[in-house]
Design an enzyme around this catalytic site. Structure first.
Site, PDB file in Angstrom:
ATOM      1  N   CYS A 176       0.835  -1.210   0.000  1.00 19.85           N
ATOM      2  CA  CYS A 176       0.000   0.000   0.000  1.00 19.85           C
ATOM      3  C   CYS A 176       0.872   1.263   0.000  1.00 19.85           C
ATOM      4  O   CYS A 176       1.577   1.544   0.980  1.00 19.85           O
ATOM      5  CB  CYS A 176      -0.926  -0.018   1.210  1.00 19.85           C
ATOM      6  SG  CYS A 176      -1.840   1.520   1.474  1.00 19.85           S
TER       7      CYS A 176
ATOM      8  N   CYS B 293      -0.046   3.767   2.720  1.00 17.16           N
ATOM      9  CA  CYS B 293       0.429   3.332   4.034  1.00 17.16           C
ATOM     10  C   CYS B 293       1.887   3.741   4.247  1.00 17.16           C
ATOM     11  O   CYS B 293       2.263   4.209   5.324  1.00 17.16           O
ATOM     12  CB  CYS B 293       0.291   1.816   4.168  1.00 17.16           C
ATOM     13  SG  CYS B 293      -1.397   1.188   4.024  1.00 17.16           S
TER      14      CYS B 293
END
Length: 321
Positions: free
Chosen positions: A19, A22
């Site tokens: 991600c 993230c």
């Protein structure tokens, strides 16, 4: 992340190794942990790889990344605000503290008023209404602060707006009223606040207008006008037209006025130039009585739930830089 004691309070970030968002959040998350530690906060900060701990992610109903939540007394509180250090710190302070904070002196009351743009205050002794207030706080503490006080500590100024809940009028249930009134009367809107407003059951009135009209409204009682329609619309503005261009699938000339129906991806545009308060009043009345036709649109990144009345409208302004 190791939750050792049942009374521990944890602010947790669920992420996935692939991600990108993230990874971008990692420096902010580190700053949040350092700040809370330096403040002596009881909040522990951790993170968990949802792909490696799928059982834990399933238990907390993680559906997207990064997912931010707080665990307190075996209750999960989802964070739905902007991914910023200040946003996370405010969330941690709000949820980790008392559900309803007592203001026991005029000084504490004034301090709370100076710190918060919007807050909710219960005045009085125990009652059925106070029970409803506590119940609403349990759910809505993720969004706003709740306080209690006696009448002798209240100190208000003329420029402050005070709204009093009245079940006998059009306010409805207390929790719905709080959820609807937790936004400022007129403010800058971003994707997070727009999403949150879509869950309140009111309409969202989006504002994009010319520089001349902008000056007109700055020199008129705009706040009072917004209050007149506060039960039916949220009022605000956006900088730039990228979001609305995606909604209308075209190019919106800035500045302009638009009403968004967050329940069904629809939008409303004035039939003519809006130059006076009367023009705007007629436009909003037309949206409410269906004499102004709704256009079909598309939201690019999310689908919002239907509100209490089936319509969630935002009046928003979009300005060029």
């Amino acid at each position: 992340m190791d939750i050792k004691e049942p009374d521990d309070i944890w602010l947790i970030k669920f992420y996935a190794p692939w991600c990108t968002f993230c990874k971008q959040l990692d420096p902010v998350w580190h700053d949040v942990a350092s700040e809370l530690k330096s403040l002596g906060s009881l909040v522990n900060v951790g993170k968990a790889d949802a792909t490696a701990h799928s059982g834990l992610a399933k238990e907390f109903k993680v559906r997207g990344y990064p997912a931010i939540l707080m665990l307190k007394n075996d209750v999960k509180y989802n964070y739905m605000g902007p991914r910023t250090k200040d946003g996370f710190l405010d969330f941690a302070d709000r949820v980790a503290g008392p559900l309803v904070r007592a203001l026991t002196s005029p000084q504490l009351f004034q301090h709370a008023m100076s710190r918060h743009d919007v807050l909710f205050l219960y005045i009085g002794a125990s009652s059925t209404l106070k029970g409803e207030y506590m119940s609403a706080a349990e759910e809505l503490i993720v969004h706003t602060y709740f306080f209690s006080a006696t009448r002798d500590v209240l100190v208000t100024r003329e420029e402050q707006n005070v709204f009093v809940f009245s079940a006998e009028e059009r306010d409805g249930e207390l929790k719905a009223w709080i959820n609807r009134e937790r936004f400022l009367t007129y403010f800058k809107i971003d994707s997070y606040t727009l999403y949150a407003m879509g869950e309140t059951g009111t309409h969202t009135h989006t504002h994009t207008h010319t520089h001349i009209i902008h000056q007109y409204w700055e020199n008129s009682p705009l706040e009072g006008f917004c209050l007149l329609f506060s039960r039916d619309f949220h009022f605000g503005y956006m900088e730039g037209n990228a979001y609305v261009n995606g909604l209308v699938m075209g190019e919106v000339t800035m500045p302009a006025l638009i009403v968004l129906n967050l329940s069904n991806d629809g939008y409303f545009l004035p039939l003519g130039v809006v130059e006076t308060e009367r023009h705007l009043l007629d436009f909003l009345d037309g949206v409410l009585n269906s004499s102004v036709l709704q256009n079909s649109g598309t939201f690019q990144t999310w689908k919002l739930s239907t509100g209490i009345n089936g319509n969630i409208w935002e009046f928003m302004g979009i300005y060029g830089t």
